[in-house]
Design a protein around this motif. Structure first.
Motif, PDB file in Angstrom:
ATOM      1  N   ASN A  93       7.396   6.996  18.206  1.00 26.11           N
ATOM      2  CA  ASN A  93       6.425   6.015  18.662  1.00 26.11           C
ATOM      3  C   ASN A  93       6.968   5.460  19.970  1.00 26.11           C
ATOM      4  OD1 ASN A  93       4.672   3.962  19.135  1.00 26.11           O
ATOM      5  ND2 ASN A  93       5.219   2.761  17.334  1.00 26.11           N
ATOM      6  N   ALA A  94       6.388   5.843  21.057  1.00 24.03           N
ATOM      7  CA  ALA A  94       6.930   5.515  22.366  1.00 24.03           C
ATOM      8  C   ALA A  94       6.297   4.273  22.967  1.00 24.03           C
ATOM      9  CB  ALA A  94       6.760   6.701  23.308  1.00 24.03           C
ATOM     10  N   ILE A  95       5.682   3.452  22.138  1.00 25.52           N
ATOM     11  CA  ILE A  95       5.080   2.214  22.623  1.00 25.52           C
ATOM     12  C   ILE A  95       5.847   1.039  22.034  1.00 25.52           C
ATOM     13  CG2 ILE A  95       3.026   0.757  22.578  1.00 25.52           C
ATOM     14  CD1 ILE A  95       1.353   3.273  22.675  1.00 25.52           C
ATOM     15  N   ARG A  96       6.309   0.165  22.909  1.00 26.68           N
ATOM     16  CA  ARG A  96       7.008  -1.055  22.503  1.00 26.68           C
ATOM     17  C   ARG A  96       6.214  -2.238  23.058  1.00 26.68           C
ATOM     18  NH1 ARG A  96       9.531   2.069  19.799  1.00 26.68           N
ATOM     19  NH2 ARG A  96      11.624   2.819  20.146  1.00 26.68           N
ATOM     20  N   TYR A  97       6.263  -3.349  22.362  1.00 26.83           N
ATOM     21  CA  TYR A  97       5.529  -4.536  22.786  1.00 26.83           C
ATOM     22  C   TYR A  97       6.485  -5.609  23.285  1.00 26.83           C
ATOM     23  CZ  TYR A  97       1.448  -2.442  20.676  1.00 26.83           C
ATOM     24  OH  TYR A  97       0.416  -1.598  20.391  1.00 26.83           O
ATOM     25  N   PHE A  98       6.017  -6.402  24.247  1.00 30.31           N
ATOM     26  CA  PHE A  98       6.805  -7.521  24.760  1.00 30.31           C
ATOM     27  C   PHE A  98       5.897  -8.714  24.971  1.00 30.31           C
ATOM     28  CE2 PHE A  98       5.168  -5.694  28.681  1.00 30.31           C
ATOM     29  CZ  PHE A  98       4.943  -6.797  29.486  1.00 30.31           C
ATOM     30  N   GLU A  99       6.510  -9.887  25.003  1.00 31.49           N
ATOM     31  CA  GLU A  99       5.779 -11.105  25.321  1.00 31.49           C
ATOM     32  C   GLU A  99       6.097 -11.478  26.753  1.00 31.49           C
ATOM     33  OE1 GLU A  99       5.214 -14.324  22.491  1.00 31.49           O
ATOM     34  OE2 GLU A  99       6.646 -13.252  21.222  1.00 31.49           O
ATOM     35  N   ALA A 100       5.059 -11.724  27.508  1.00 30.48           N
ATOM     36  CA  ALA A 100       5.236 -12.077  28.916  1.00 30.48           C
ATOM     37  C   ALA A 100       5.830 -13.470  29.041  1.00 30.48           C
ATOM     38  CB  ALA A 100       3.903 -12.019  29.640  1.00 30.48           C
ATOM     39  N   PRO A 101       6.642 -13.679  30.077  1.00 32.93           N
ATOM     40  CA  PRO A 101       7.154 -15.030  30.331  1.00 32.93           C
ATOM     41  C   PRO A 101       5.991 -16.003  30.544  1.00 32.93           C
ATOM     42  CG  PRO A 101       8.262 -13.422  31.708  1.00 32.93           C
ATOM     43  CD  PRO A 101       7.133 -12.705  31.030  1.00 32.93           C
ATOM     44  N   CYS A 102       6.217 -17.238  30.239  1.00 30.15           N
ATOM     45  CA  CYS A 102       5.144 -18.246  30.259  1.00 30.15           C
ATOM     46  C   CYS A 102       4.485 -18.399  31.625  1.00 30.15           C
ATOM     47  CB  CYS A 102       5.684 -19.586  29.792  1.00 30.15           C
ATOM     48  SG  CYS A 102       6.164 -19.560  28.073  1.00 30.15           S
ATOM     49  N   HIS A 103       5.236 -18.219  32.722  1.00 34.84           N
ATOM     50  CA  HIS A 103       4.614 -18.427  34.026  1.00 34.84           C
ATOM     51  C   HIS A 103       3.586 -17.348  34.344  1.00 34.84           C
ATOM     52  CE1 HIS A 103       7.956 -15.714  35.113  1.00 34.84           C
ATOM     53  NE2 HIS A 103       7.130 -15.306  36.052  1.00 34.84           N
ATOM     54  N   CYS A 104       3.528 -16.286  33.535  1.00 35.32           N
ATOM     55  CA  CYS A 104       2.528 -15.238  33.724  1.00 35.32           C
ATOM     56  C   CYS A 104       1.274 -15.503  32.901  1.00 35.32           C
ATOM     57  CB  CYS A 104       3.095 -13.878  33.319  1.00 35.32           C
ATOM     58  SG  CYS A 104       4.452 -13.360  34.354  1.00 35.32           S
ATOM     59  N   TRP A 105       1.309 -16.490  32.060  1.00 33.25           N
ATOM     60  CA  TRP A 105       0.174 -16.802  31.208  1.00 33.25           C
ATOM     61  C   TRP A 105      -0.811 -17.656  31.982  1.00 33.25           C
ATOM     62  CZ3 TRP A 105       1.545 -17.893  25.467  1.00 33.25           C
ATOM     63  CH2 TRP A 105       2.349 -16.864  24.991  1.00 33.25           C
ATOM     64  N   PRO A 106      -2.047 -17.681  31.540  1.00 34.44           N
ATOM     65  CA  PRO A 106      -3.011 -18.588  32.174  1.00 34.44           C
ATOM     66  C   PRO A 106      -2.497 -20.026  32.109  1.00 34.44           C
ATOM     67  CG  PRO A 106      -4.133 -17.057  30.724  1.00 34.44           C
ATOM     68  CD  PRO A 106      -2.647 -16.851  30.524  1.00 34.44           C
ATOM     69  N   LYS A 107      -2.846 -20.821  33.073  1.00 31.17           N
ATOM     70  CA  LYS A 107      -2.294 -22.166  33.238  1.00 31.17           C
ATOM     71  C   LYS A 107      -2.509 -23.076  32.028  1.00 31.17           C
ATOM     72  CE  LYS A 107      -1.074 -21.431  37.508  1.00 31.17           C
ATOM     73  NZ  LYS A 107      -0.004 -20.547  37.621  1.00 31.17           N
ATOM     74  N   GLU A 108      -3.592 -22.896  31.257  1.00 34.10           N
ATOM     75  CA  GLU A 108      -3.862 -23.814  30.161  1.00 34.10           C
ATOM     76  C   GLU A 108      -2.922 -23.631  28.970  1.00 34.10           C
ATOM     77  OE1 GLU A 108      -6.142 -21.702  31.386  1.00 34.10           O
ATOM     78  OE2 GLU A 108      -6.734 -20.344  29.781  1.00 34.10           O
ATOM     79  N   GLU A 109      -2.214 -22.502  28.884  1.00 37.98           N
ATOM     80  CA  GLU A 109      -1.297 -22.293  27.771  1.00 37.98           C
ATOM     81  C   GLU A 109       0.052 -22.931  28.085  1.00 37.98           C
ATOM     82  OE1 GLU A 109      -1.124 -18.457  26.069  1.00 37.98           O
ATOM     83  OE2 GLU A 109      -3.158 -17.984  26.696  1.00 37.98           O
ATOM     84  N   GLU A 110       0.691 -23.509  27.076  1.00 38.61           N
ATOM     85  CA  GLU A 110       1.956 -24.204  27.282  1.00 38.61           C
ATOM     86  C   GLU A 110       3.117 -23.393  26.750  1.00 38.61           C
ATOM     87  OE1 GLU A 110       0.005 -28.606  26.682  1.00 38.61           O
ATOM     88  OE2 GLU A 110       2.018 -28.206  25.978  1.00 38.61           O
ATOM     89  N   GLU A 111       4.259 -23.574  27.378  1.00 37.34           N
ATOM     90  CA  GLU A 111       5.489 -22.905  26.960  1.00 37.34           C
ATOM     91  C   GLU A 111       6.017 -23.567  25.696  1.00 37.34           C
ATOM     92  OE1 GLU A 111       9.876 -22.043  28.874  1.00 37.34           O
ATOM     93  OE2 GLU A 111       8.306 -22.918  30.072  1.00 37.34           O
ATOM     94  N   ASP A 112       6.569 -22.749  24.768  1.00 33.31           N
ATOM     95  CA  ASP A 112       7.203 -23.332  23.592  1.00 33.31           C
ATOM     96  C   ASP A 112       8.530 -22.631  23.326  1.00 33.31           C
ATOM     97  OD1 ASP A 112       4.964 -21.697  21.227  1.00 33.31           O
ATOM     98  OD2 ASP A 112       6.640 -20.923  22.368  1.00 33.31           O
TER      99      ASP A 112
END
Length: 143
Positions: A93-112
């Motif tokens: 399975n050559a697909i891995r998932y990652f979570e983008a750093p918060c500064h790449c998220w739309p502005k309304e989402e908050e970092e936790d």
């Protein structure tokens, strides 16, 4: 090996590719060529590996890779219809998932804190995978 980092936004993919570059450096693999513009980011390493960052869109259907790192925010249907057919490294399975750093998220989402912890875990896992790739490359040189 060819790799593609798929991000919901280009910045997310570029940031993950930057982290991959750091991990290669950590493993002692140097960059041979880097191309970074507003819409393109690709790196070729001295061991022959080639990585590129891509925004998840229909126009990127032709990108082929042995391994794909996919932003978890990308629609699963897009992964199945576009990314999975473009990713080939049988029988793995050559697909891995990652979570983008918060500064790449739309502005309304908050970092936790939970996100920061997961990013640190992903970084450790990626370093382990890259060290295994480095070992495999050395074995191929020996054979």
């Amino acid at each position: 090996m060819r790799g593609t980092v798929w991000g919901l936004y280009f910045d997310a993919a570029a940031d993950m590719l930057h982290e991959i570059e750091y991990n290669y450096k950590y493993c002692g693999i140097e960059v041979e060529n880097r191309r970074k513009t507003k819409n393109e980011y690709s790196i070729k390493f001295k061991n022959g590996d080639y990585w590129r960052a891509a925004r998840a869109s229909e126009s990127m259907r032709g990108l082929r890779a042995n391994i794909s790192y996919v932003d978890i925010r990308i629609d699963p249907r897009f992964v199945e219809e576009i990314i999975r057919p473009a990713t080939y490294l049988p029988p793995y399975n050559a697909i891995r998932y990652f979570e983008a750093p918060c500064h790449c998220w739309p502005k309304e989402e908050e970092e936790d804190n939970e996100l920061s912890n997961k990013l640190s875990e992903n970084s450790v896992k990626l370093r382990e995978e890259l060290s295994l790739i480095k070992i495999a490359d050395k074995w191929l040189e020996i054979l």
